[in-house]
Design a protein around this motif. Structure first.
Motif, PDB file in Angstrom:
ATOM      1  N   LYS A  10      -9.163  -1.383 -10.238  1.00  0.00           N
ATOM      2  CA  LYS A  10      -9.654  -1.329  -8.856  1.00  0.00           C
ATOM      3  C   LYS A  10      -9.972   0.105  -8.433  1.00  0.00           C
ATOM      4  O   LYS A  10     -11.003   0.365  -7.807  1.00  0.00           O
ATOM      5  N   ALA A  11      -9.082   1.036  -8.774  1.00  0.00           N
ATOM      6  CA  ALA A  11      -9.320   2.444  -8.418  1.00  0.00           C
ATOM      7  C   ALA A  11     -10.531   2.996  -9.157  1.00  0.00           C
ATOM      8  O   ALA A  11     -11.351   3.713  -8.574  1.00  0.00           O
ATOM      9  N   ALA A  12     -10.655   2.650 -10.432  1.00  0.00           N
ATOM     10  CA  ALA A  12     -11.807   3.119 -11.214  1.00  0.00           C
ATOM     11  C   ALA A  12     -13.103   2.545 -10.651  1.00  0.00           C
ATOM     12  O   ALA A  12     -14.101   3.270 -10.498  1.00  0.00           O
ATOM     13  N   ALA A  13     -13.106   1.268 -10.319  1.00  0.00           N
ATOM     14  CA  ALA A  13     -14.306   0.647  -9.755  1.00  0.00           C
ATOM     15  C   ALA A  13     -14.679   1.299  -8.426  1.00  0.00           C
ATOM     16  O   ALA A  13     -15.858   1.571  -8.170  1.00  0.00           O
ATOM     17  N   ALA A  14     -13.695   1.573  -7.605  1.00  0.00           N
ATOM     18  CA  ALA A  14     -13.955   2.214  -6.307  1.00  0.00           C
ATOM     19  C   ALA A  14     -14.566   3.597  -6.469  1.00  0.00           C
ATOM     20  O   ALA A  14     -15.325   4.057  -5.616  1.00  0.00           O
ATOM     21  N   GLU A  15     -14.243   4.249  -7.576  1.00  0.00           N
ATOM     22  CA  GLU A  15     -14.755   5.601  -7.832  1.00  0.00           C
ATOM     23  C   GLU A  15     -15.965   5.624  -8.762  1.00  0.00           C
ATOM     24  O   GLU A  15     -16.443   6.690  -9.133  1.00  0.00           O
ATOM     25  N   GLU A  18      -8.472  11.913   3.126  1.00  0.00           N
ATOM     26  CA  GLU A  18      -9.403  11.218   2.236  1.00  0.00           C
ATOM     27  C   GLU A  18      -8.651  10.570   1.074  1.00  0.00           C
ATOM     28  O   GLU A  18      -8.860   9.388   0.763  1.00  0.00           O
ATOM     29  N   MET A  19      -7.756  11.332   0.450  1.00  0.00           N
ATOM     30  CA  MET A  19      -7.009  10.821  -0.694  1.00  0.00           C
ATOM     31  C   MET A  19      -6.095   9.668  -0.284  1.00  0.00           C
ATOM     32  O   MET A  19      -6.028   8.641  -0.969  1.00  0.00           O
ATOM     33  N   MET A  20      -5.398   9.820   0.827  1.00  0.00           N
ATOM     34  CA  MET A  20      -4.506   8.761   1.299  1.00  0.00           C
ATOM     35  C   MET A  20      -5.290   7.492   1.629  1.00  0.00           C
ATOM     36  O   MET A  20      -4.840   6.383   1.327  1.00  0.00           O
ATOM     37  N   GLY A  21      -6.454   7.642   2.224  1.00  0.00           N
ATOM     38  CA  GLY A  21      -7.284   6.482   2.536  1.00  0.00           C
ATOM     39  C   GLY A  21      -7.703   5.726   1.286  1.00  0.00           C
ATOM     40  O   GLY A  21      -7.652   4.491   1.250  1.00  0.00           O
ATOM     41  N   LYS A  22      -8.096   6.457   0.263  1.00  0.00           N
ATOM     42  CA  LYS A  22      -8.493   5.839  -1.004  1.00  0.00           C
ATOM     43  C   LYS A  22      -7.308   5.124  -1.653  1.00  0.00           C
ATOM     44  O   LYS A  22      -7.445   4.007  -2.145  1.00  0.00           O
ATOM     45  N   GLN A  23      -6.148   5.779  -1.648  1.00  0.00           N
ATOM     46  CA  GLN A  23      -4.947   5.172  -2.238  1.00  0.00           C
ATOM     47  C   GLN A  23      -4.579   3.879  -1.530  1.00  0.00           C
ATOM     48  O   GLN A  23      -4.343   2.858  -2.167  1.00  0.00           O
ATOM     49  N   GLU A  24      -4.517   3.941  -0.209  1.00  0.00           N
ATOM     50  CA  GLU A  24      -4.113   2.772   0.568  1.00  0.00           C
ATOM     51  C   GLU A  24      -5.106   1.626   0.423  1.00  0.00           C
ATOM     52  O   GLU A  24      -4.709   0.459   0.402  1.00  0.00           O
ATOM     53  N   ALA A  25      -6.401   1.934   0.313  1.00  0.00           N
ATOM     54  CA  ALA A  25      -7.411   0.886   0.138  1.00  0.00           C
ATOM     55  C   ALA A  25      -7.204   0.146  -1.185  1.00  0.00           C
ATOM     56  O   ALA A  25      -7.265  -1.088  -1.236  1.00  0.00           O
ATOM     57  N   VAL A  26      -6.940   0.885  -2.251  1.00  0.00           N
ATOM     58  CA  VAL A  26      -6.715   0.263  -3.558  1.00  0.00           C
ATOM     59  C   VAL A  26      -5.433  -0.564  -3.534  1.00  0.00           C
ATOM     60  O   VAL A  26      -5.407  -1.710  -4.016  1.00  0.00           O
ATOM     61  N   PHE A  64      -3.933   9.001 -10.599  1.00  0.00           N
ATOM     62  CA  PHE A  64      -5.283   8.727 -11.081  1.00  0.00           C
ATOM     63  C   PHE A  64      -6.323   9.504 -10.276  1.00  0.00           C
ATOM     64  O   PHE A  64      -7.239  10.096 -10.839  1.00  0.00           O
ATOM     65  N   LEU A  65      -6.169   9.504  -8.972  1.00  0.00           N
ATOM     66  CA  LEU A  65      -7.121  10.251  -8.137  1.00  0.00           C
ATOM     67  C   LEU A  65      -7.056  11.747  -8.429  1.00  0.00           C
ATOM     68  O   LEU A  65      -8.085  12.432  -8.411  1.00  0.00           O
ATOM     69  N   HIS A  66      -5.874  12.261  -8.728  1.00  0.00           N
ATOM     70  CA  HIS A  66      -5.779  13.667  -9.144  1.00  0.00           C
ATOM     71  C   HIS A  66      -6.567  13.902 -10.439  1.00  0.00           C
ATOM     72  O   HIS A  66      -7.217  14.943 -10.586  1.00  0.00           O
ATOM     73  N   LEU A  67      -6.514  12.947 -11.367  1.00  0.00           N
ATOM     74  CA  LEU A  67      -7.276  13.086 -12.612  1.00  0.00           C
ATOM     75  C   LEU A  67      -8.767  13.222 -12.344  1.00  0.00           C
ATOM     76  O   LEU A  67      -9.487  13.874 -13.107  1.00  0.00           O
ATOM     77  N   LEU A  68      -9.220  12.610 -11.253  1.00  0.00           N
ATOM     78  CA  LEU A  68     -10.643  12.650 -10.909  1.00  0.00           C
ATOM     79  C   LEU A  68     -11.007  13.863 -10.064  1.00  0.00           C
ATOM     80  O   LEU A  68     -12.163  14.023  -9.689  1.00  0.00           O
TER      81      LEU A  68
END
Length: 165
Positions: free
Chosen positions: A30-35, A149-157, A133-137
């Motif tokens: 899900k995180a990969a698809a979102a990114e 921004e990061m917290m929003g992405k995490q919470e959405a996933v 994972f988001l740190h890896l990106l």
């Protein structure tokens, strides 16, 4: 190809269940698809507080345990030490063409934090995994805007996977 999770367990305190790995794989997809990430591999290692403390001290110069560490394969910051291999970026790309990087999670710390925050152990591990994972990106949380921004992405996933607080 697809996004792939490779994992290892270097701690003895907590059992790693198939359900937890399946959940983390769902979160990765899900995180990969979102990114917009279609290919790659993420290496995940579970450790205890002692091990993550040593890594945090040795690689970040911070002498205390933490919850999660991320080491991106494509990161080339001058102040970042070569963690795994002392080879050039071209050679890394050739040897590990799809490797996004390593995420290290202290399950001991995750358990403590899940109790402190009043949510499940699985949600905490999932949160730490997506965060790593988001740190890896390349995402970071050095200021309020990037943290939001990061917290929003995490919470959405996490919400998409049903891991709400």
């Amino acid at each position: 190809m697809a996004i792939h999770l490779a994992w290892s367990n270097e701690q003895e305190q907590f059992d790693i269940t198939e359900e937890l790995i399946a959940l983390l794989d769902v979160l990765l997809q899900k995180a990969a698809a979102a990114e917009g990430i279609e290919d790659g591999e993420v290496a995940l290692t579970f450790v205890d507080n002692k091990q993550i403390h040593e890594l945090n001290r040795d690689y970040r110069g911070i002498d205390r345990p933490t919850d999660v560490l991320s080491f991106a394969m494509n990161e080339s910051l001058d102040e970042e030490p070569e963690i795994i291999y002392e080879i050039g970026e071209d050679e890394q790309a050739e040897l590990f063409p799809d490797m996004l990087g390593d995420i290290i999670i202290s399950l001991e710390r995750a358990k403590e934090q899940s109790e402190d925050y009043g949510h499940s152990f699985e949600r905490e591990v999932g949160f730490l995994f997506v965060h790593g994972f988001l740190h890896l990106l390349g995402y970071d949380h050095q200021d309020e805007a990037s943290e939001a921004e990061m917290m929003g992405k995490q919470e959405a996933v996490l919400a998409e996977a049903g891991l709400v607080r």
